[in-house]
Every structure is written in structure tokens, then in C-alpha cells.
Design an enzyme around this catalytic site. Structure first.
Site, PDB file in Angstrom:
ATOM      1  CB  SER A   1      49.193  40.293  45.716  1.00  0.00           C
ATOM      2  OG  SER A   1      48.106  40.844  46.416  1.00  0.00           O
TER       3      SER A   1
ATOM      4  CG  ASP B   1      42.887  35.531  46.596  1.00  0.00           C
ATOM      5  OD1 ASP B   1      42.748  36.217  47.628  1.00  0.00           O
ATOM      6  OD2 ASP B   1      43.840  35.684  45.813  1.00  0.00           O
TER       7      ASP B   1
ATOM      8  CG  HIS C   1      46.037  36.796  48.421  1.00  0.00           C
ATOM      9  ND1 HIS C   1      45.682  37.301  47.190  1.00  0.00           N
ATOM     10  CD2 HIS C   1      47.066  37.578  48.863  1.00  0.00           C
ATOM     11  CE1 HIS C   1      46.448  38.345  46.898  1.00  0.00           C
ATOM     12  NE2 HIS C   1      47.292  38.534  47.894  1.00  0.00           N
TER      13      HIS C   1
END
Length: 423
Positions: A274, A360, A396
Site C-alpha cells: 500500500s 480495491d 485492498h
């Protein structure tokens, strides 16, 4: 009362009479020497921060951080004495368990380190050497005695900032290093949102350690390990000083290769997810030949484009972290580090493994796709593979199913170990 009133980002600990409109009667909680326990300042000599307070009948139990490590303190109300709970290992993670009885004579903590699986420990409030391990996580086949961990520091390029580094290894691997041999190292980092990456236990690291790798966590600026000053401007890594995150990570990598001589560039891998994927993308742009393998999980790599488009649901909320590139000063600064906009031509990039999830909502699937395509386009003669794995059913946080999570991680590690010739 714990508060950030009067510009105290590391949180003050204060007392107040139980009356209405008492703000002008708040006072710092003092010890027996009339010194404040937590004044909330950005003192870089202590790096001390307050995170939570548990009030019992005769004690106040305080959780926070000091010198980058989670801490628990016990304050005796009658004697005005505060003592810190000490543990044998120098680098660890500790936190309070749930407490519901004001008359409690003991507290419970959850403790682990990079070599110690999670334990639930009962500690007496009157004598903190009286401890009972209530439960330990069972890790089948794990032999703690053959592993070691330590906490070290690397001097940043600014000449003043000491970057904490957590290290775990198999003891026979470290013996090779002490005898002058270089070994494979996997370097992990995050460095955003003021989030702290703890030196905790992960059984999933064992396949790497068993194959002779050393696992290193760089507690770089942008996180919260050293208090709020580790995150905020002017000396942290937010807004217009965000590049400190990437500088710190590259400096740690260079120390492993050049200063400590633990590894070499052809045996050094790195990983981040991320915002940590942004870290890896920016770092391999800054020093492509420094790393042999890079794992970028759901990487936030198209910073300027994403942060400019306020129609993306989470964009406007992220401006408080990165800045708003619709403002000129933030636009130009972001363009200096955004991975998509800084891929170098004619350089040998490491083998890259990028992952994404079609569903995501935080890092859209096109970000890893665009970055993979750009890495390939700008360096068509790069001998190292640029691979992307897109999960068409994931969001995600990858798979919520535990076994699918292990399969996803196994794929990451398979690529890593293959590229390092450890299989």
C-alpha cells in the site's frame, strides 16, 4: 486526562477536579520529584509519547512509546512513583489486555518479540517481578533458541537522525556474517500515516529465516515509532518532507551493504504494501541497482494522478496525509517522488513482483498495472523480470480467508526465493 492541548502532539497526562468547566484547573500529573510524567512535548532526547491510560483504584497504568519501543508504565497514586515494566529482550511489542475491575491487584499484558510468540502475562501491581504466563501461542516445530533478534540504528544522510532497525535471524546465519560472509537480507518498511511497525512475532517469516536470510524492519520516518515528531513536519515525513521516508529506507539499505557489510546488492530484497508500496517504488527509482528483488503489494505508485482526482472516493480524505496536488507547492513536490513519474531510463531495475486487487477501493488496480508497464517500457533491456499478479476477487487487504492469505504470501515468497536463487 490525556490531551494534546497547548500544542502537545505526544499527549500530556493531566489531572482535574471532577467539576464542570474545569479546563482552567487542569494540571500536569507529577512524580515525587515534581517532574511531569508526560508533558506531550516533541523532545528528541526522550522520544516519549503517551497512547492510553487505565485508571485503577490505587494505580494508573499507562501505555505509550519510548525510544521507538512500546512501553507500559505503572504509576502509584499514593507514592507518586512511576516505574516502567522491563522485559529481557531489548526489542519487543507489548500492550495492555482488557481490564474491568477498579480494585485489581494485577494487570494483564500481551507480549511478543521477533523471536518470542505472543504471550498473555499477568503482572502484580505491587511487585512487577511477580509474573505469570497465562498463555503462550503454540507454533508447531518452532525452536526459539536457534533464532536471535536485536535492535540497531542507522545514521540518516542528514547526519543527525538515528533510524531504528529491528533484525531477526537464525543464529548460524549471523555467525556467517560475523565471520565476514555476506548473506541474503529482506528489508521491510512502511513509513506513512504515523503508523508504527512493531518488532512482533510472525511465523510467516520462518521460511525465509530457515533458508539463511536475515529479516530487517526499517522504522523509518513517516511512521509513529519515535513519537509524533517522527511523522509531522518539519523533521518527520509528511507533506513537504515526505521524501525523508524514502531517504531513510535507502540509507538503511546502503548501510546493510556498504557499512555493516552484511549483504550485497545482488542478495538484498525489499518489500512494502500500500503506502509501503509507494516507499518501495520511490526507493527503487532512487537507487535501482541497490536491490535485487522488490515486492510491491497493492502499491500506491501513481500519487499525483490519484490525489488530483477528487472523484475517487478516498482521495479528498488523503489530502491530510500527502497534501493536495491541486495546490502548486504540493504538485511540484509530489512530482519529485511519485514512482510513476520518476522511473529512470537505461538503468537495471530489480526483479519486481507487483500485486493488485480488482475490487480495491484504496489503491485502484490500474496503479500496479501502470507502474509495471512503465518499468518495462522505460527499460526494455532490463534482464530482470517485472511481474504483476492481479486478483480478480480481492480488495485492498487481499484475501480474508486465512488459507488463501497463506497461498498469496507463498506466491510472493516463491518469486522472492526464486530470484535470489534460494530454491
Amino acid at each position: 486526562i490525556w490531551t494534546n492541548v497547548d500544542n502537545s502532539p505526544n499527549m500530556k497526562l493531566m489531572t482535574s477536579p471532577a467539576v464542570p468547566d474545569s479546563a482552567d484547573q487542569w494540571n500536569l500529573l507529577l512524580d515525587s520529584n515534581d517532574e511531569p510524567l508526560f508533558d506531550g512535548s516533541l523532545d528528541t532526547n526522550t522520544f516519549k509519547a503517551l497512547e492510553s491510560v487505565l485508571v485503577l483504584k490505587n494505580h494508573v497504568v499507562i501505555s505509550g512509546r519510548e525510544e521507538g519501543v512500546p512501553r507500559v508504565w505503572v504509576y502509584n497514586v499514593d507514592g507518586k512513583q512511576m516505574r516502567k515494566l522491563e522485559f529481557e529482550e531489548e526489542d519487543y511489542d507489548v500492550g495492555l489486555l482488557g481490564h474491568y475491575e477498579a480494585n485489581a491487584t494485577s494487570i494483564g499484558v500481551a507480549y511478543d518479540s521477533m523471536v518470542t510468540p505472543t504471550q498473555s502475562i499477568e503482572i502484580s501491581l505491587s511487585d512487577d517481578t511477580e509474573r505469570t504466563v497465562l498463555k503462550s501461542k503454540n507454533v508447531p516445530g518452532y525452536q526459539k533458541e536457534i533464532f536471535g533478534c536485536e535492535r540497531l540504528h542507522v545514521l540518516s544522510r542528514d547526519g543527525t537522525t538515528q533510524i531504528p532497525v529491528s533484525v531477526v535471524y537464525k543464529r548460524d546465519t549471523m555467525e556467517k556474517v560475523k565471520n565476514g560472509e555476506r548473506v541474503p537480507i529482506h528489508l521491510y518498511g512502511y513509513g506513512s500515516y504515523g503508523a508504527s511497525i512493531e518488532a512482533d512475532f510472525r511465523a510467516t517469516r520462518l521460511p525465509l529465516l530457515e533458508r539463511g536470510m536475515i529479516y530487517v524492519i526499517a522504522h523509518i520516518r513517516g511512521g509513529g515509532e519515535m513519537g509524533r515528531q517522527w511523522y509531522e513536519e518539519p523533521n518527520g515525513a509528511k507533506y513537504l518532507c515526505k521524501k525523508n521516508t524514502f531517504y531513510d529506507f535507502v540509507d538503511v539499505a546502503k548501510a546493510l551493504v556498504d557499512e555493516w557489510k552484511w549483504t550485497s546488492s545482488d542478495m538484498l530484497s525489499c518489500e512494502g504494501r500500500s503506502a509501503g508500496g509507494l516507499l518501495i517504488g520511490a526507493s527503487i527509482n532512487m537507487a535501482p541497482e541497490l536491490f535485487r528483488v522488490a515486492i510491491l503489494g497493492v502499491p500506491f505508485v501513481d500519487v499525483v494522478v490519484t490525489m488530483t482526482d477528487s472523484t475517487i472516493p478516498l482521495t479528498s480524505g488523503e489530502w491530510v496525509e500527502w497534501g493536495n496536488p491541486n495546490e502548486e507547492k504540493f504538485f511540484h513536490y509530489m512530482m519529485e517522488y511519485s514512482p510513476m513519474n520518476n522511473v529512470q531510463k537505461g538503468r537495471t531495475y530489480p526483479s519486481c513482483w507487483l500485486t493488485g486487487g480488482l475490487n480495491d477501493p484504496r489503491v485502484a488496480y490500474w496503479e500496479p498495472a501502470k507502474f509495471a508497464a512503465t518499468l518495462r517500457h522505460e527499460n526494455p533491456d532490463n534482464p530482470n523480470p517485472i511481474c504483476m499478479k492481479m486478483d480478480l476477487s480481492a480488495g485492498h487487504f487481499s484475501a480474508s480467508d486465512r488459507y488463501k492469505y497463506y497461498k498469496e504470501l507463498a506466491a510472493d515468497y516463491a518469486f522472492l526465493l526464486d530470484q535470489l536463487n534460494l530454491v
